[in-house]
Design a protein around this motif. Structure first.
Motif, PDB file in Angstrom:
ATOM      1  N   THR A 167      16.152 -15.719 -12.006  1.00  0.00           N
ATOM      2  CA  THR A 167      16.697 -16.841 -12.779  1.00  0.00           C
ATOM      3  C   THR A 167      17.980 -16.465 -13.504  1.00  0.00           C
ATOM      4  OG1 THR A 167      15.256 -16.264 -14.628  1.00  0.00           O
ATOM      5  CG2 THR A 167      14.446 -17.925 -13.099  1.00  0.00           C
ATOM      6  N   GLY A 168      18.628 -15.386 -13.089  1.00  0.00           N
ATOM      7  CA  GLY A 168      19.921 -15.053 -13.675  1.00  0.00           C
ATOM      8  C   GLY A 168      20.094 -13.598 -14.044  1.00  0.00           C
ATOM      9  N   LEU A 169      18.994 -12.899 -14.385  1.00  0.00           N
ATOM     10  CA  LEU A 169      19.121 -11.508 -14.813  1.00  0.00           C
ATOM     11  C   LEU A 169      19.118 -10.535 -13.645  1.00  0.00           C
ATOM     12  CD1 LEU A 169      16.722 -11.479 -17.905  1.00  0.00           C
ATOM     13  CD2 LEU A 169      19.195 -11.763 -17.869  1.00  0.00           C
ATOM     14  N   GLN A 170      18.597 -10.967 -12.496  1.00  0.00           N
ATOM     15  CA  GLN A 170      18.533 -10.109 -11.313  1.00  0.00           C
ATOM     16  C   GLN A 170      17.810  -8.796 -11.602  1.00  0.00           C
ATOM     17  OE1 GLN A 170      19.485 -11.193  -8.237  1.00  0.00           O
ATOM     18  NE2 GLN A 170      19.834 -13.137  -9.301  1.00  0.00           N
ATOM     19  N   VAL A 171      16.690  -8.893 -12.280  1.00  0.00           N
ATOM     20  CA  VAL A 171      15.875  -7.711 -12.564  1.00  0.00           C
ATOM     21  C   VAL A 171      14.983  -7.436 -11.360  1.00  0.00           C
ATOM     22  CG1 VAL A 171      14.095  -6.746 -14.051  1.00  0.00           C
ATOM     23  CG2 VAL A 171      15.898  -8.178 -15.024  1.00  0.00           C
ATOM     24  N   GLN A 172      15.035  -6.217 -10.861  1.00  0.00           N
ATOM     25  CA  GLN A 172      14.201  -5.822  -9.741  1.00  0.00           C
ATOM     26  C   GLN A 172      13.686  -4.415 -10.006  1.00  0.00           C
ATOM     27  OE1 GLN A 172      16.985  -6.201  -6.517  1.00  0.00           O
ATOM     28  NE2 GLN A 172      16.471  -8.337  -6.164  1.00  0.00           N
ATOM     29  N   ALA A 173      12.390  -4.211  -9.878  1.00  0.00           N
ATOM     30  CA  ALA A 173      11.826  -2.890 -10.132  1.00  0.00           C
ATOM     31  C   ALA A 173      10.435  -2.801  -9.523  1.00  0.00           C
ATOM     32  CB  ALA A 173      11.748  -2.612 -11.633  1.00  0.00           C
ATOM     33  N   PRO A 174      10.045  -1.597  -9.064  1.00  0.00           N
ATOM     34  CA  PRO A 174       8.679  -1.436  -8.594  1.00  0.00           C
ATOM     35  C   PRO A 174       7.788  -0.936  -9.730  1.00  0.00           C
ATOM     36  CG  PRO A 174       9.925   0.498  -8.018  1.00  0.00           C
ATOM     37  CD  PRO A 174      10.853  -0.405  -8.803  1.00  0.00           C
ATOM     38  N   LEU A 175       6.531  -1.281  -9.669  1.00  0.00           N
ATOM     39  CA  LEU A 175       5.560  -0.683 -10.569  1.00  0.00           C
ATOM     40  C   LEU A 175       4.368  -0.250  -9.732  1.00  0.00           C
ATOM     41  CD1 LEU A 175       3.273  -3.214 -11.293  1.00  0.00           C
ATOM     42  CD2 LEU A 175       5.372  -4.036 -12.317  1.00  0.00           C
ATOM     43  N   VAL A 216       0.849  -1.186   0.000  1.00  0.00           N
ATOM     44  CA  VAL A 216       0.000   0.000   0.000  1.00  0.00           C
ATOM     45  C   VAL A 216       0.889   1.243   0.000  1.00  0.00           C
ATOM     46  CG1 VAL A 216      -1.729   1.325   1.288  1.00  0.00           C
ATOM     47  CG2 VAL A 216      -1.873  -1.191   1.202  1.00  0.00           C
ATOM     48  N   LEU A 217       0.723   2.075  -1.028  1.00  0.00           N
ATOM     49  CA  LEU A 217       1.404   3.377  -1.061  1.00  0.00           C
ATOM     50  C   LEU A 217       0.510   4.466  -0.483  1.00  0.00           C
ATOM     51  CD1 LEU A 217       3.162   3.613  -4.553  1.00  0.00           C
ATOM     52  CD2 LEU A 217       4.179   3.058  -2.346  1.00  0.00           C
ATOM     53  N   SER A 218      -0.780   4.409  -0.817  1.00  0.00           N
ATOM     54  CA  SER A 218      -1.759   5.371  -0.325  1.00  0.00           C
ATOM     55  C   SER A 218      -3.130   4.724  -0.428  1.00  0.00           C
ATOM     56  CB  SER A 218      -1.715   6.664  -1.158  1.00  0.00           C
ATOM     57  OG  SER A 218      -2.267   6.447  -2.448  1.00  0.00           O
ATOM     58  N   SER A 219      -4.163   5.460  -0.101  1.00  0.00           N
ATOM     59  CA  SER A 219      -5.512   4.894  -0.170  1.00  0.00           C
ATOM     60  C   SER A 219      -5.900   4.535  -1.597  1.00  0.00           C
ATOM     61  CB  SER A 219      -6.531   5.870   0.427  1.00  0.00           C
ATOM     62  OG  SER A 219      -6.532   7.087  -0.293  1.00  0.00           O
ATOM     63  N   THR A 220      -5.250   5.152  -2.576  1.00  0.00           N
ATOM     64  CA  THR A 220      -5.618   4.907  -3.976  1.00  0.00           C
ATOM     65  C   THR A 220      -4.460   4.401  -4.827  1.00  0.00           C
ATOM     66  OG1 THR A 220      -5.176   7.234  -4.534  1.00  0.00           O
ATOM     67  CG2 THR A 220      -7.457   6.650  -3.951  1.00  0.00           C
ATOM     68  N   THR A 221      -3.358   3.995  -4.209  1.00  0.00           N
ATOM     69  CA  THR A 221      -2.200   3.547  -4.980  1.00  0.00           C
ATOM     70  C   THR A 221      -1.533   2.359  -4.314  1.00  0.00           C
ATOM     71  OG1 THR A 221      -1.805   5.872  -5.554  1.00  0.00           O
ATOM     72  CG2 THR A 221      -0.119   4.307  -6.183  1.00  0.00           C
ATOM     73  N   PHE A 222      -1.257   1.337  -5.110  1.00  0.00           N
ATOM     74  CA  PHE A 222      -0.477   0.189  -4.667  1.00  0.00           C
ATOM     75  C   PHE A 222       0.863   0.210  -5.394  1.00  0.00           C
ATOM     76  CE2 PHE A 222      -4.615  -2.439  -4.093  1.00  0.00           C
ATOM     77  CZ  PHE A 222      -4.840  -1.842  -2.865  1.00  0.00           C
ATOM     78  N   ALA A 223       1.879  -0.358  -4.761  1.00  0.00           N
ATOM     79  CA  ALA A 223       3.171  -0.589  -5.412  1.00  0.00           C
ATOM     80  C   ALA A 223       3.374  -2.091  -5.508  1.00  0.00           C
ATOM     81  CB  ALA A 223       4.305   0.046  -4.626  1.00  0.00           C
ATOM     82  N   PHE A 224       3.973  -2.539  -6.616  1.00  0.00           N
ATOM     83  CA  PHE A 224       4.245  -3.947  -6.840  1.00  0.00           C
ATOM     84  C   PHE A 224       5.752  -4.110  -7.020  1.00  0.00           C
ATOM     85  CE2 PHE A 224       0.006  -3.008  -8.238  1.00  0.00           C
ATOM     86  CZ  PHE A 224      -0.755  -4.080  -7.791  1.00  0.00           C
ATOM     87  N   TYR A 225       6.386  -4.842  -6.089  1.00  0.00           N
ATOM     88  CA  TYR A 225       7.816  -5.080  -6.198  1.00  0.00           C
ATOM     89  C   TYR A 225       8.017  -6.359  -6.988  1.00  0.00           C
ATOM     90  CZ  TYR A 225      12.712  -5.713  -5.031  1.00  0.00           C
ATOM     91  OH  TYR A 225      14.073  -5.879  -5.100  1.00  0.00           O
ATOM     92  N   VAL A 226       8.656  -6.222  -8.149  1.00  0.00           N
ATOM     93  CA  VAL A 226       8.838  -7.334  -9.078  1.00  0.00           C
ATOM     94  C   VAL A 226      10.307  -7.726  -9.086  1.00  0.00           C
ATOM     95  CG1 VAL A 226       8.607  -8.075 -11.475  1.00  0.00           C
ATOM     96  CG2 VAL A 226       6.903  -6.535 -10.479  1.00  0.00           C
ATOM     97  N   SER A 227      10.571  -9.005  -8.856  1.00  0.00           N
ATOM     98  CA  SER A 227      11.949  -9.491  -8.794  1.00  0.00           C
ATOM     99  C   SER A 227      12.089 -10.745  -9.642  1.00  0.00           C
ATOM    100  CB  SER A 227      12.340  -9.790  -7.343  1.00  0.00           C
ATOM    101  OG  SER A 227      13.645 -10.326  -7.276  1.00  0.00           O
ATOM    102  N   GLU A 228      13.126 -10.772 -10.487  1.00  0.00           N
ATOM    103  CA  GLU A 228      13.403 -11.928 -11.351  1.00  0.00           C
ATOM    104  C   GLU A 228      14.670 -12.586 -10.827  1.00  0.00           C
ATOM    105  OE1 GLU A 228      14.528 -14.610 -14.343  1.00  0.00           O
ATOM    106  OE2 GLU A 228      15.796 -12.956 -13.691  1.00  0.00           O
TER     107      GLU A 228
END
Length: 199
Positions: free
Chosen positions: A142-150, A128-140
């Protein structure tokens, strides 16, 4: 007690693909939704509800810019009353997010990378970021180590959620597109008389 109708959820799930093409409930993009409990509450006494969705995408060589989820009448999403985690914390170290700021359990996403069709496996945790916004933490992992919020923004009195996919997840390495092939997520949570999803 009236029953919740989930057909409207599936019919209203759309993807914005590269080039402005939209894919809805077609052979290219399908969505199955689940809700528990199936009996709805009332405006005076809403029920805490668990909303799950499983999306599959069969559109090679495209990237998804955003996902729209339109809930039927009787369901509403909100982060009101929940502890919040700043986007900067979600991005840098989500383990530092306060207890009670999650908008549901850990989800998953699947994609393939470029012409090689290398499979990518992501975990997705919502906050929960705010009453009207969620954040999604995405992590890969399998080798690429991609991490980013959306981010996902709630509108239409809690019935519309738009999840925006950042560029670094659409092209995670070497300018190669990552084509989303699947997504599983559950939204649920209770804090006092406030619910992530209510009916």
């Amino acid at each position: 007690m009236r029953k919740l109708i989930l057909g409207a959820v599936a019919a209203s799930a759309t993807l914005a693909l590269t080039g402005g093409v939209a894919a809805g409930q077609t052979a290219e993009a399908t969505l199955k939704a689940t809700v528990s409990p199936k009996d709805a509450g009332t405006a005076r006494n809403p029920k805490n509800t668990k909303l799950g969705f499983q999306m599959t995408v069969n559109k090679p060589k495209t990237t998804v810019e955003f996902i729209d989820l339109q809930l039927p009448a009787g369901l509403k999403m909100s982060g009101k009353g929940f502890k919040r985690c700043p986007l900067a914390t979600v991005e840098s170290d989500p383990s530092q997010c306060p207890a009670g700021s999650k908008a549901g359990p850990l989800g998953t996403a699947e994609a393939v990378l470029g012409a090689t069709n290398q499979p990518l496996h992501f975990t997705v945790q919502s906050y929960v970021l705010s009453s009207t916004t969620f954040a999604f933490y995405v992590s890969e992992s399998t080798g690429l180590q991609v991490q980013a919020p959306l981010t996902g923004r709630i509108s239409d009195a809690g019935r519309h959620l738009r999840i925006t996919i950042p560029f670094e997840l659409r092209q995670p390495v070497g300018g190669l597109d990552a084509s989303l092939t699947g997504l599983k997520q559950v939204f649920s949570g209770k804090r006092g008389s406030n619910y992530i999803v209510s009916s």
